[in-house]
Design an enzyme around this catalytic site. Structure first.
Site, PDB file in Angstrom:
ATOM      1  N   HIS A 107       8.664 113.509  65.328  1.00  0.00           N
ATOM      2  CA  HIS A 107       7.283 113.554  65.835  1.00  0.00           C
ATOM      3  C   HIS A 107       6.651 112.161  65.742  1.00  0.00           C
ATOM      4  O   HIS A 107       6.089 111.658  66.719  1.00  0.00           O
ATOM      5  CB  HIS A 107       6.456 114.571  65.045  1.00  0.00           C
ATOM      6  CG  HIS A 107       4.982 114.474  65.304  1.00  0.00           C
ATOM      7  ND1 HIS A 107       4.411 114.883  66.474  1.00  0.00           N
ATOM      8  CD2 HIS A 107       3.970 113.981  64.550  1.00  0.00           C
ATOM      9  CE1 HIS A 107       3.108 114.665  66.426  1.00  0.00           C
ATOM     10  NE2 HIS A 107       2.821 114.106  65.265  1.00  0.00           N
TER      11      HIS A 107
ATOM     12  N   ASP B  19       2.757  91.398  92.151  1.00  0.00           N
ATOM     13  CA  ASP B  19       3.650  92.130  91.260  1.00  0.00           C
ATOM     14  C   ASP B  19       3.583  91.426  89.918  1.00  0.00           C
ATOM     15  O   ASP B  19       2.832  90.465  89.753  1.00  0.00           O
ATOM     16  CB  ASP B  19       5.092  92.152  91.801  1.00  0.00           C
ATOM     17  CG  ASP B  19       5.862  93.374  91.296  1.00  0.00           C
ATOM     18  OD1 ASP B  19       5.665  93.734  90.114  1.00  0.00           O
ATOM     19  OD2 ASP B  19       6.624  93.969  92.071  1.00  0.00           O
TER      20      ASP B  19
ATOM     21  N   TRP C  10       9.280 108.164  59.895  1.00  0.00           N
ATOM     22  CA  TRP C  10       9.238 107.101  60.918  1.00  0.00           C
ATOM     23  C   TRP C  10       9.257 105.709  60.319  1.00  0.00           C
ATOM     24  O   TRP C  10       9.515 104.736  61.003  1.00  0.00           O
ATOM     25  CB  TRP C  10       8.046 107.285  61.869  1.00  0.00           C
ATOM     26  CG  TRP C  10       6.784 106.595  61.474  1.00  0.00           C
ATOM     27  CD1 TRP C  10       5.867 107.037  60.570  1.00  0.00           C
ATOM     28  CD2 TRP C  10       6.276 105.351  61.958  1.00  0.00           C
ATOM     29  NE1 TRP C  10       4.837 106.134  60.467  1.00  0.00           N
ATOM     30  CE2 TRP C  10       5.058 105.095  61.305  1.00  0.00           C
ATOM     31  CE3 TRP C  10       6.732 104.416  62.893  1.00  0.00           C
ATOM     32  CZ2 TRP C  10       4.292 103.955  61.538  1.00  0.00           C
ATOM     33  CZ3 TRP C  10       5.959 103.271  63.125  1.00  0.00           C
ATOM     34  CH2 TRP C  10       4.768 103.052  62.449  1.00  0.00           C
TER      35      TRP C  10
ATOM     36  N   SER D 150      13.432  96.706  74.989  1.00  0.00           N
ATOM     37  CA  SER D 150      12.552  97.006  76.114  1.00  0.00           C
ATOM     38  C   SER D 150      11.169  96.421  75.897  1.00  0.00           C
ATOM     39  O   SER D 150      10.577  95.816  76.793  1.00  0.00           O
ATOM     40  CB  SER D 150      12.489  98.529  76.290  1.00  0.00           C
ATOM     41  OG  SER D 150      11.355  98.900  76.991  1.00  0.00           O
ATOM     42  N   SER D 151      10.653  96.571  74.677  1.00  0.00           N
ATOM     43  CA  SER D 151       9.287  96.114  74.419  1.00  0.00           C
ATOM     44  C   SER D 151       9.182  94.598  74.466  1.00  0.00           C
ATOM     45  O   SER D 151       8.190  94.061  74.967  1.00  0.00           O
ATOM     46  CB  SER D 151       8.818  96.604  73.051  1.00  0.00           C
ATOM     47  OG  SER D 151       8.802  98.001  73.035  1.00  0.00           O
TER      48      SER D 151
ATOM     49  N   HIS E  15       2.175  96.718  61.053  1.00  0.00           N
ATOM     50  CA  HIS E  15       0.734  96.651  61.226  1.00  0.00           C
ATOM     51  C   HIS E  15       0.313  96.034  62.559  1.00  0.00           C
ATOM     52  O   HIS E  15      -0.532  96.600  63.241  1.00  0.00           O
ATOM     53  CB  HIS E  15      -0.017  96.059  60.046  1.00  0.00           C
ATOM     54  CG  HIS E  15      -1.414  96.588  60.088  1.00  0.00           C
ATOM     55  ND1 HIS E  15      -1.747  97.818  59.590  1.00  0.00           N
ATOM     56  CD2 HIS E  15      -2.516  96.132  60.704  1.00  0.00           C
ATOM     57  CE1 HIS E  15      -3.010  98.077  59.877  1.00  0.00           C
ATOM     58  NE2 HIS E  15      -3.499  97.067  60.552  1.00  0.00           N
TER      59      HIS E  15
ATOM     60  N   GLU F 243       1.870  96.410  65.051  1.00  0.00           N
ATOM     61  CA  GLU F 243       2.153  97.547  65.926  1.00  0.00           C
ATOM     62  C   GLU F 243       0.925  98.442  66.090  1.00  0.00           C
ATOM     63  O   GLU F 243       0.647  98.937  67.180  1.00  0.00           O
ATOM     64  CB  GLU F 243       3.333  98.351  65.350  1.00  0.00           C
ATOM     65  CG  GLU F 243       3.566  99.714  65.972  1.00  0.00           C
ATOM     66  CD  GLU F 243       4.152  99.647  67.365  1.00  0.00           C
ATOM     67  OE1 GLU F 243       4.659  98.565  67.740  1.00  0.00           O
ATOM     68  OE2 GLU F 243       4.118 100.656  68.074  1.00  0.00           O
TER      69      GLU F 243
ATOM     70  N   TYR G 298      -2.061  97.500  66.149  1.00  0.00           N
ATOM     71  CA  TYR G 298      -2.946  96.864  67.120  1.00  0.00           C
ATOM     72  C   TYR G 298      -2.315  96.826  68.506  1.00  0.00           C
ATOM     73  O   TYR G 298      -3.026  96.840  69.514  1.00  0.00           O
ATOM     74  CB  TYR G 298      -3.362  95.478  66.620  1.00  0.00           C
ATOM     75  CG  TYR G 298      -4.153  95.619  65.346  1.00  0.00           C
ATOM     76  CD1 TYR G 298      -5.402  96.226  65.371  1.00  0.00           C
ATOM     77  CD2 TYR G 298      -3.632  95.254  64.123  1.00  0.00           C
ATOM     78  CE1 TYR G 298      -6.116  96.446  64.208  1.00  0.00           C
ATOM     79  CE2 TYR G 298      -4.348  95.465  62.945  1.00  0.00           C
ATOM     80  CZ  TYR G 298      -5.582  96.060  63.006  1.00  0.00           C
ATOM     81  OH  TYR G 298      -6.283  96.289  61.860  1.00  0.00           O
TER      82      TYR G 298
ATOM     83  N   SER H 187     -13.247  99.242  77.525  1.00  0.00           N
ATOM     84  CA  SER H 187     -14.126  98.098  77.803  1.00  0.00           C
ATOM     85  C   SER H 187     -14.315  97.908  79.297  1.00  0.00           C
ATOM     86  O   SER H 187     -15.259  97.245  79.726  1.00  0.00           O
ATOM     87  CB  SER H 187     -13.550  96.809  77.209  1.00  0.00           C
ATOM     88  OG  SER H 187     -13.406  96.929  75.824  1.00  0.00           O
TER      89      SER H 187
ATOM     90  N   HIS I   3      -1.197  96.237  52.907  1.00  0.00           N
ATOM     91  CA  HIS I   3      -2.092  97.331  52.540  1.00  0.00           C
ATOM     92  C   HIS I   3      -1.412  98.683  52.749  1.00  0.00           C
ATOM     93  O   HIS I   3      -1.941  99.698  52.345  1.00  0.00           O
ATOM     94  CB  HIS I   3      -3.447  97.239  53.273  1.00  0.00           C
ATOM     95  CG  HIS I   3      -3.395  97.493  54.736  1.00  0.00           C
ATOM     96  ND1 HIS I   3      -4.193  96.848  55.628  1.00  0.00           N
ATOM     97  CD2 HIS I   3      -2.635  98.319  55.471  1.00  0.00           C
ATOM     98  CE1 HIS I   3      -3.932  97.266  56.840  1.00  0.00           C
ATOM     99  NE2 HIS I   3      -2.988  98.164  56.777  1.00  0.00           N
ATOM    100  N   HIS I   4      -0.236  98.652  53.347  1.00  0.00           N
ATOM    101  CA  HIS I   4       0.562  99.884  53.389  1.00  0.00           C
ATOM    102  C   HIS I   4       1.391 100.038  52.116  1.00  0.00           C
ATOM    103  O   HIS I   4       2.128 100.998  51.979  1.00  0.00           O
ATOM    104  CB  HIS I   4       1.506  99.865  54.591  1.00  0.00           C
ATOM    105  CG  HIS I   4       0.797  99.830  55.908  1.00  0.00           C
ATOM    106  ND1 HIS I   4       0.410 100.965  56.579  1.00  0.00           N
ATOM    107  CD2 HIS I   4       0.372  98.802  56.668  1.00  0.00           C
ATOM    108  CE1 HIS I   4      -0.202 100.630  57.695  1.00  0.00           C
ATOM    109  NE2 HIS I   4      -0.248  99.319  57.789  1.00  0.00           N
TER     110      HIS I   4
ATOM    111  N   THR J 102     -13.482  94.563  64.503  1.00  0.00           N
ATOM    112  CA  THR J 102     -13.390  95.902  65.064  1.00  0.00           C
ATOM    113  C   THR J 102     -14.778  96.506  65.205  1.00  0.00           C
ATOM    114  O   THR J 102     -15.118  97.104  66.229  1.00  0.00           O
ATOM    115  CB  THR J 102     -12.503  96.795  64.169  1.00  0.00           C
ATOM    116  OG1 THR J 102     -11.340  96.048  63.819  1.00  0.00           O
ATOM    117  CG2 THR J 102     -12.105  98.051  64.882  1.00  0.00           C
TER     118      THR J 102
ATOM    119  N   LYS K  22     -16.694  95.089  68.127  1.00  0.00           N
ATOM    120  CA  LYS K  22     -16.359  95.696  69.407  1.00  0.00           C
ATOM    121  C   LYS K  22     -17.172  96.968  69.624  1.00  0.00           C
ATOM    122  O   LYS K  22     -17.722  97.205  70.703  1.00  0.00           O
ATOM    123  CB  LYS K  22     -14.865  96.035  69.457  1.00  0.00           C
ATOM    124  CG  LYS K  22     -14.015  94.855  69.850  1.00  0.00           C
ATOM    125  CD  LYS K  22     -12.576  95.261  70.010  1.00  0.00           C
ATOM    126  CE  LYS K  22     -11.773  94.117  70.566  1.00  0.00           C
ATOM    127  NZ  LYS K  22     -11.443  94.230  71.962  1.00  0.00           N
TER     128      LYS K  22
ATOM    129  N   ARG L  67       1.780 113.921  52.099  1.00  0.00           N
ATOM    130  CA  ARG L  67       2.308 114.068  53.450  1.00  0.00           C
ATOM    131  C   ARG L  67       3.834 114.210  53.390  1.00  0.00           C
ATOM    132  O   ARG L  67       4.443 114.020  52.357  1.00  0.00           O
ATOM    133  CB  ARG L  67       1.906 112.870  54.300  1.00  0.00           C
ATOM    134  CG  ARG L  67       2.596 111.582  53.903  1.00  0.00           C
ATOM    135  CD  ARG L  67       1.931 110.367  54.513  1.00  0.00           C
ATOM    136  NE  ARG L  67       2.342 110.159  55.895  1.00  0.00           N
ATOM    137  CZ  ARG L  67       2.310 108.965  56.504  1.00  0.00           C
ATOM    138  NH1 ARG L  67       1.895 107.896  55.849  1.00  0.00           N
ATOM    139  NH2 ARG L  67       2.676 108.835  57.754  1.00  0.00           N
TER     140      ARG L  67
END
Lengths: 211, 631, 391
Positions: B93, B122, B157, B187-188, B271, B273, B275, B286, B320-321, B346, B349, B468
């Site tokens: 998941h 293109d 994950w 790919s990314s 992290h 990631e 963002y 926006s 911080h993780h 943040t 924004k 969790r």
């Protein structure tokens, strides 16, 4: 391998460029798109090798048993192979100059030198790996073994890709297909080659020279 | 800047009469149809559509996984499914939703929208773009094939070492995970390179960086994060793969390796990631909020800088993780500080979005509703994020359902709502038809209610001690009620998704026809017909401002170019089947590593190399060049 | 500041009431460590709720006030306002500072050991907890940690296999149990620590908070905080393997029929006549003795140690000394009763998938080198009775 896909696949489209569908060769910056893309890719590669190098540095001195780096590094030998790789970069510059000036002989000669020097470097690496394994340093032996082989191995894989790429260009050059309007392809291949070379210098300093 | 030069009030009906040509009016060299044309396409719009539809399929798969999870947790001490199945489900998941849904859904919008917003025909590398898509598809399929082996990844994950080591995870499960993610990473990175180059190089004349729509800006920032963050996880996965397949010592504590290094590498990627996921959604709203407030974005440069700043600081917050992993007070404090600092841009924004609406004329439709929903609900996730940016507090909240609540508020409340907003906003451009507003309303409200019913109670289950990634929980914890609510909410969300799918299906076939600029929106993609020609722009327009379609004179000048019917269609690259063949090779090479026999992947490698050469020597403009005279 | 204290106080009162209802609550502190976190949490909670209120109220106002109406004017095309931008950058920055300062203070304070702290080792295993008292004579126990109240303690935490995380919310925040990293000779091994002083007696629930494999969900534990005397008594009893048998105690046991009834469901006759009690007592003793032998025969003793039972010296599984005193078995998952012990011994995997302990008729896997115990149902009952008698 991804590098091969991108690097090479990229090189050829350059004649049309991504954006210049009209053949107007319009870009917002006036730069060639393939060059911009390739620089971006090299930025990505910096992070790749940066992470591998950091891993090596973090694990420096963490091996539980020898052989340790100081026991087995042969600095003079590696200096020699480093010199060969450096010289191949010089040859690359001269080869590109040959292509740009339309001098087929010069281009082919220097591209050939790049291929040969790159191969010599790989030969050194093969010898070094073999020698180290004889000394008892295998991939599984210690964290030094794991980090060292993976770091230098991935660099070696990049050199291998480069040698294959250069060989392709050499063949094209010999067949007279590397006309000055294809210089961009050679330039991008050169970017790659110089990058791989610089990475080696960083590895050489951080891994071999700093005790 | 007098009132008269602006036309922010342009309603759909006000658009110039020549601005609503449908694709029907254009015969000639228009798009080929049929399956083969999609397989071989290098058109960014088609690739964008394929990205979106594929991510929807994976959204369905990830959603069903979530529903089974919720059923298992409906009551304490249930055993509807086995613990092992549960572990596979939650791992898949998470992996699916992050790598196969959220990222590619954003990439779908990058693909479709960015070239149109900057006035390009293109992306910079169309075939590479197709390659990115096919690798993503095959990587996603490969990951999910693991179900048929009964060996779906079961390591969560984040795949913390040493649980991923063969000693503790001898099956194929973690092999699928480590190899599948590597494939997707390729790919990314390619996508990132492509979009950076596209945005730097292919902006139409006058489209300065500070005139680009915010969505394009956020794509730009995201792409930089992609090309820099993905190599880090690539290395981590390579090291893990070596540990698994060649018995190296990278994360083996007994040999001097450090399992915590995995956490560092994972989160140095992980992290940014976050963002990578959230900035595209910020970008989309926006663009949406000004369009439906009839006001330009408030503080445009500040919103841009805030996005760039988030991208930069996002690199310095990863630990911080890891407050519970024992880094010591000095490191903890550093990451406390950086994490709290990132809250500031943040917040800026959010304030700017609100200021954009202030004094505007807010038109409530589904796109705008979702955008407002994001502003309201992402704030909740952001604020619970502030709570666990405080290291000591995080020691209680980390790895509890409180954190699960937090990141779902960020990912669903932020990212998914933003993507939905973008979908309703750009759908008329893609299909030439509006999405159904009534169904859209149902979709919005069921999403909003289902989402809050699912995830709000999780704050409480977590606060009352439910960790969790747990297959079940003791009835003594007394969190059954909260879990029950979450399960009900999950099914409401499932209903909302069905409504969405129905709406897409129905609207694409029989929605009300939309003109070139149905919303009266300000940016360049609204200057061309809906759906656009395969070449997007007959000739490149010249841009003079941030809201070109809102300035009457500029709009007319642009539309004279963009709505014109060219004598000779611009030359576009040919379709190519090498991207899909090459993608197959890349995937196969990785997948064959699973055999554990060193030379087997080399077969895949040889095939890949062959495809690479064929690709390299294919001239994308070859045949057409013969037919069409160059300008 | 005063307001926040007041609110925190109100919150504490409110939540203290809930502690019984939510035995694993992270907001019902029972140590100085947990209290420190709680105070910080409430402070931040108030700030964030304040921000949320402002954002939502302003947003609601905007949505109502500026919604499109037939007579809405064309909006003024404002592009920004430098003053506002500065304001809403500075104000959040100040709030961040207000949160960061106490956070960093607490970060350092909670990671500074008390000079008088006693060290207790916490070792995570798939899927159970081992506790070791190196400073009290090396007692080892599992899944039920005993600590003296008001005595500073330093938990030294590591893992024997994969990552785990020690989390007993009422005692404070969690800390990961990392595998001990082997280091070259002469280097120090690094441990993770939790420093705290339990301030209330009672039994506190906790569980593993870092995903550790198949049965991660049911890797629980209990922490018993008791008076210093009770704690010292427990340590002393551990050393002998049983409670001190004084004459009065002996007499009490004989006078108390429930003690025998506790041992087995087969004896509902708690209130039977006095001679029957002696008979039941004797039968129970025989059962326990049979259990002790079965414990060795079945191979249990190969993995489990029991202080006071010379044949049981295994170190792979949980130490079972004084097991009868524990409130739970199977790592906090089942109540400790003879019936549950029986069910657990017969078929551990039905409660805890992936556990290494073999059942009566299946071998452990992976790794599959522990054979099935092959105990008969009677033997299982006897082993349960034996283990339950360890008190």
């Amino acid at each position: 391998m991804a590098e091969a896909v991108m690097g090479h696949g990229a090189g050829h489209d350059a004649s049309h460029g991504g954006g210049d569908h009209d053949g107007h060769h319009y870009t917002a910056t006036g730069l060639n798109s393939w060059k911009v893309g390739f620089w971006t890719f090299i930025g990505s590669e910096c992070l790749f090798f940066g992470t591998l190098l950091s891993t090596y540095m973090v694990y420096k001195g963490a091996s539980l048993e020898g052989p340790y780096p100081l026991d087995i590094f042969d600095i003079p030998l590696t200096t020699l192979s480093t010199f060969v790789l450096l010289m191949s970069s010089l040859a690359m510059v001269l080869g590109l100059d040959g292509v740009q000036k339309g001098s087929r002989g010069k281009a082919a000669f220097w591209l050939g030198v790049v291929v040969v020097f790159g191969s010599i470097f790989l030969g050194f690496q093969y010898y070094e790996f073999n020698h180290f394994i004889h000394e008892g340093l295998t991939l599984q032996h210690s964290v030094f073994g794991s980090t060292f082989y993976v770091l230098t191995g991935f660099h070696g894989a990049h050199v291998t890709v480069g040698v294959i790429w250069m060989t392709t260009l050499l063949v094209q050059s010999l067949r007279g297909k590397l006309t000055p309007d294809k210089a961009l392809q050679v330039e991008i291949a050169g970017l790659y080659w110089h990058f791989v070379d610089i990475v080696w210098i960083v590895i050489f300093v951080l891994v071999y020279l700093i005790p | 800047m007098s009132e008269t030069t602006l036309n922010p009030d342009m309603a759909p009906d006000d658009t110039a009469p020549d601005s609503a040509p449908s694709h029907m009016q254009h015969g000639g060299h228009d798009e080929p149809t049929g399956l083969w044309s999609w397989i071989t396409t290098v058109d960014h719009k088609r690739i964008g559509i394929m990205y979106f539809l594929t991510s929807l399929v994976f959204l369905g798969i990830g959603g069903i996984e979530a529903l089974i999870i919720r059923l298992q947790l409906f009551a304490p001490e249930q055993a509807l499914i086995s613990a092992e199945t549960y572990n596979q489900l939650f791992t898949m998941h998470g992996t699916t939703m992050i790598f196969l849904v959220a990222m590619p859904m954003a990439v779908a919008f990058f693909n479709y929208v960015v070239p149109l917003q900057i006035g390009a025909r293109d992306v910079a590398f169309p075939r590479l773009n197709a390659l990115s898509y096919w690798i993503y598809l095959f990587g996603g399929i490969y990951l999910n094939v693991s179900w048929f082996f009964g060996a779906a990844p079961n390591n969560s994950w984040v795949g913390y070492a040493p649980l991923t080591n063969t000693v503790y995870n001898p099956g194929l499960n973690a092999d699928f995970w480590v190899l599948g993610l590597s494939i997707l990473g390729v790919s990314s990175i390619m996508g990132g390179v492509n979009f950076i180059t596209t945005i730097i190089q292919l902006r139409a004349p006058g489209m300065k960086l500070m005139r680009m729509p915010i969505f394009t800006w956020m794509t730009f920032v995201t792409s930089f994060l992609l090309v820099t963050a993905l190599p880090v996880i690539a290395v981590a996965l390579i090291l893990l793969a070596f540990d698994r397949f060649f018995a190296t010592n990278f994360f083996v504590a007994a040999s001097g390796g450090d399992p915590v290094l995995w956490q560092h590498l994972f989160w140095i990627f992980g992290h940014p990631e976050v963002y990578i996921l959230v900035l595209p959604a910020f970008g989309a709203i926006s663009d949406v909020i000004p369009a439906f407030s009839r006001k330009p974005l408030f503080g445009y440069p500040v919103v841009v800088y805030a996005g760039v700043l988030i991208g930069f600081i996002g690199w310095g917050v990863w630990s911080h993780h890891m407050f519970t992993s024992g880094l010591g007070p000095i490191a903890d404090s550093f990451f406390v500080a950086t994490t709290m600092i990132i809250a500031i841009p943040t917040g800026v924004k959010i304030f700017n979005w609100m200021a954009t609406m202030w004094g505007g004329r807010i038109k409530f439709n589904t796109a705008m509703n979702f955008a407002i929903g994001l502003v309201a609900l992402f704030t909740v996730g952001g604020l619970s994020g502030i709570m666990h940016s405080s290291a000591p507090v995080d020691l209680q909240q980390h790895d509890s359902y409180f954190v699960v609540a937090h990141f779902h508020y960020v990912i669903v409340g932020g990212i998914l709502l933003g993507m939905f907003s973008g979908l309703y906003y750009w759908f008329p451009k893609v299909t030439g038809r509006f999405m159904d507003e009534k169904l859209g309303s149902w979709h919005f409200w069921t999403t909003l209610i289902g989402f809050n019913v699912t995830f709000f109670p999780m704050h409480f289950s977590g606060m009352y001690g439910m960790p969790r990634r747990t297959w079940t929980y003791s009835s003594e914890l007394n969190v059954g009620l909260y879990n029950q609510l979450s399960t009900y909410g999950g099914f409401i969300l499932a209903i909302s998704t069905v409504i969405l799918l129905w709406n897409i299906w129905k609207s694409a076939r029989s929605g009300a026809e939309a003109g070139s600029n149905p919303w009266g929106a300000p940016s360049l993609e609204w200057s061309i017909p809906s759906p656009p020609h395969h070449y997007n722009f007959p000739a490149l327009p010249t841009v003079q401002s941030r809201e070109p379609m809102w300035h009457e004179a500029e709009r007319k000048a642009i539309e004279a170019v963009t709505l014109a019917h060219p004598e000779v269609e611009p030359e576009m690259p040919n379709p190519s089947y090498w991207p899909i063949l090459l993608a197959l090779g890349v995937t196969a090479t990785w997948a064959l590593v699973m055999t554990g026999i060193w030379w087997v992947p080399l077969i895949g490698f040889a095939y890949t190399a062959f495809c690479t050469y064929m690709w390299a020597f294919e001239d994308p403009f070859a045949k057409k060049g013969a037919e069409v005279t160059h300008g | 500041m005063r307001f926040s204290r007041l609110a925190a106080l109100a919150g504490v009162v409110l939540l203290a009431a809930c502690a019984g209802e939510y035995p694993q609550s992270s907001i019902a502190p029972a140590t100085d460590f947990a209290q420190r976190i709680q105070d910080l949490y409430f402070q931040i909670f108030l700030w964030t709720m304040g921000i949320l209120a402002v954002v939502w109220i302003v947003l609601a106002y905007i949505l109502v006030r500026f919604r499109e109406r037939p007579d809405s004017p064309v909006p003024e095309q404002v592009h920004g306002h430098l003053g506002l931008e500065i304001a809403w950058t500075i104000v959040p920055a100040l709030i961040v500072v207000a949160i960061a300062v106490p956070t960093i203070q607490a970060t350092f304070d909670t990671q500074t050991p008390h000079p008088d702290a006693i060290v207790v080792d916490v070792i995570g295993h798939q899927y159970w907890w081992e506790f070791h008292y190196p400073e009290h004579g090396g007692q080892r126990t599992a899944n039920e940690l005993r600590l003296p109240v008001d005595q500073p303690v330093a938990l030294r935490i590591w893992s024997d296999d994969v990552l785990h995380s020690f989390w007993v919310p009422q005692l404070g925040g969690k800390r990961d149990a990392n595998p001990l990293r082997a280091v070259p000779e002469g280097d120090d091994i690094t441990y993770n620590w939790i420093f705290m002083t339990p301030q209330e007696t009672g039994t506190f629930m906790g569980q593993c908070a870092e995903f550790c494999g198949e049965s991660h969900a049911i890797m629980g534990m209990r922490v018993v905080v008791e008076s210093q005397e009770d704690f010292d008594q427990w340590l002393a009893d551990w050393d002998t393997g049983h409670a001190p048998v004084t004459e009065t105690a002996q007499a009490e046991i004989e006078a108390e029929p429930d003690a025998a009834a506790l041992a087995g469901p087969q004896d509902p006759a708690g209130e039977s006549a006095a001679p029957a009690v002696t008979g039941a007592e004797a039968a129970q003793q025989a059962l326990i003795e049979e259990g002790r032998q079965a414990f060795a025969i079945g191979g249990c003793a190969g993995c489990h140690a029991i202080n006071g039972d010379p044949s049981a010296g295994g170190v792979l599984g949980p130490n079972l000394t004084l097991l009868g005193r524990r409130s739970t078995i199977a790592a906090g998952w089942l109540e400790n009763t003879p019936e549950n012990l029986e069910r657990w011994i017969a078929d551990p995997r039905s409660f805890k998938p992936g556990v290494l302990m073999p059942g009566v008729d299946y071998p452990s896997d992976p790794p599959s080198f522990w054979p099935a115990t092959n105990l008969s149902p009677e033997q299982v009952r006897a082993v349960a009775a034996y283990l339950f008698s360890l008190r």
